[in-house]
Design an enzyme around this catalytic site. Sequence first.
Site, PDB file in Angstrom:
ATOM      1  N   GLU A 103       9.316 -19.781   1.291  1.00 31.50           N
ATOM      2  CA  GLU A 103       8.558 -20.395   0.204  1.00 31.50           C
ATOM      3  C   GLU A 103       9.467 -21.347  -0.574  1.00 31.50           C
ATOM      4  O   GLU A 103      10.611 -21.010  -0.898  1.00 31.50           O
ATOM      5  CB  GLU A 103       8.029 -19.306  -0.734  1.00 31.50           C
ATOM      6  CG  GLU A 103       7.277 -19.821  -1.945  1.00 31.50           C
ATOM      7  CD  GLU A 103       6.901 -18.712  -2.915  1.00 31.50           C
ATOM      8  OE1 GLU A 103       6.068 -18.979  -3.800  1.00 31.50           O
ATOM      9  OE2 GLU A 103       7.433 -17.586  -2.789  1.00 31.50           O
ATOM     10  N   LYS A 112      -1.287 -22.440  -1.995  1.00 33.77           N
ATOM     11  CA  LYS A 112      -1.406 -21.047  -2.438  1.00 33.77           C
ATOM     12  C   LYS A 112      -2.599 -20.890  -3.381  1.00 33.77           C
ATOM     13  O   LYS A 112      -2.781 -21.682  -4.315  1.00 33.77           O
ATOM     14  CB  LYS A 112      -0.120 -20.609  -3.136  1.00 33.77           C
ATOM     15  CG  LYS A 112      -0.090 -19.134  -3.521  1.00 33.77           C
ATOM     16  CD  LYS A 112       1.246 -18.767  -4.165  1.00 33.77           C
ATOM     17  CE  LYS A 112       1.281 -17.289  -4.542  1.00 33.77           C
ATOM     18  NZ  LYS A 112       2.549 -16.916  -5.212  1.00 33.77           N
ATOM     19  N   CYS A 149       3.861 -15.507  -0.415  1.00 37.85           N
ATOM     20  CA  CYS A 149       4.488 -14.545  -1.317  1.00 37.85           C
ATOM     21  C   CYS A 149       3.523 -13.427  -1.736  1.00 37.85           C
ATOM     22  O   CYS A 149       3.083 -12.627  -0.935  1.00 37.85           O
ATOM     23  CB  CYS A 149       5.061 -15.286  -2.529  1.00 37.85           C
ATOM     24  SG  CYS A 149       6.228 -14.305  -3.511  1.00 37.85           S
TER      25      CYS A 149
END
Length: 507
Positions: free
Chosen positions: A262, A334, A387
């Site tokens: 990430e 995301k 994540c």
Amino acid sequence: MTPWREGGRGALVALAAGSLSATAFAPLGLWPMMPLALLLLVWLLDPVTKLKRAALLGWLFGMGHFTVGLNWIATAWTYQAAMPAWVGWAAVPILSIYLAVYPAIAAALAWKLGRDKPLITVLALAGGWVNTEWLRGTMLTGFAWNPIGAAFVDTPWLGAASAVGTYGLSLLMVLLVGAIWLAIKRQQLSSFVILAVVAGFALLPEPQPAATADEPPRITVVQPNIDQADKWRPGFAAEAARILDELSRTGQQSPRLLFWPEAAVVRPLDDQRPAADLSTRFERARAVQPINPGDLLVTGGIALQSDDRQSVDAATNSVFILGRDAEIEARYDKAHLLPWGEYLPMRGLLEPLGLARLAPGAFDFSAGPGPMTYELPGFGKMGVQVCYEIVFPGQVIDPDNRPDFIFNPSNDAWFGAWGPPQHLAQARLRAVEEGLPVIRSTPTGISAVIDSKGAVLDSIAWRQAGAIDTVLPAATHGTVFADYGRNLIPLLLALMLMAVALVRRAR
């Protein structure tokens, strides 16, 4: 021993029991401590005469459980200058004050329905606990970290997640405690039946990987061991690029998929402002240096948005798929953003008080549309969860377009020693639930290749640099959990137990 269940002593036992339960999770992994701690909670509830007392005991249990288990959150405040580090140590118990409400509700329900009826108490606690865990993962954007079923990750019950999911494992955990409690209460038949059911789930056959005619794709997973303190340091981008490039050349057999963490590239890889076109092209060209024709680089990065094509209005925490020509093949943004990390909740109220989000930047990140599947020619179909997104059971893939694997780039570099192994454990649970391999790449660990049964086939330890050069594990044909309702399965089971408890209490 009754005085230990009354007044202040009983409250301290509840707090201690909750703290003990947190040792069942990674990195300690002392899973028997979870049923022992929950057994103490049931023991404390047994002589209670008032609903408020039952709720208080459940809340104190939750305070110990979350304060100890989430201690890694405090470490994040040491990596930014906007607020003092002590705020992090205050943030953990403050967050726990809210999270502990859910065990309080479960304990209150169990006492209200059960009282002097041990079997009803057990059924109500199991059903109530699962429903409140699901609510915790849903309300106020949700915080699904560490359901108690996650303590089963290194036990024979891990495979049961393919049928009943992680919330179902939580149900089994409470039922295991219930069987012990019923045995103590000399209700041997009920104890034996419940224990047999719980044991039966440990013996469920594992879904088998789907047969593949072709040779599996080759993959390289990179962990650069770049600390959070260095990551955003001015002038460090070139050094980070050198480290990533060097580690990425360990696997040179092509074609292959190369995975970076990430925000591996901290400078924007996509920017809607025409004036930034040269800069983003340079960053993408530098990133793809270690890949050969036919390879693909899948990396975390930042995209900037601009309405007027001149000034930046927002940013996205994204994953980019890049070919050798440095063009963007696809981009995932995301969707499930982390409060305080990627946006400041109630910004209008908190910003004037001097509070800020933990990730650097002047504005909040924007959310993407949710789980998507990307066709990678020659490599199969990829789902992406960035994540924190991976911790939400039943929400990690597009159900209408099942991928062949999930890529979970993450940045656990600011979450201490406890956060990374807990994150890995929850990624393993998603692999079992969906019957899909999960590939994790993180800056400082723990990066891993996880097969569709939740086994870690290869990994790079915390705080070590390295690369994994291997082949992509096969997916299974499907799982009961994924094919028949996902979280609907454990929720229906929990509601059934609650219904039985209600009927028995009515009688």
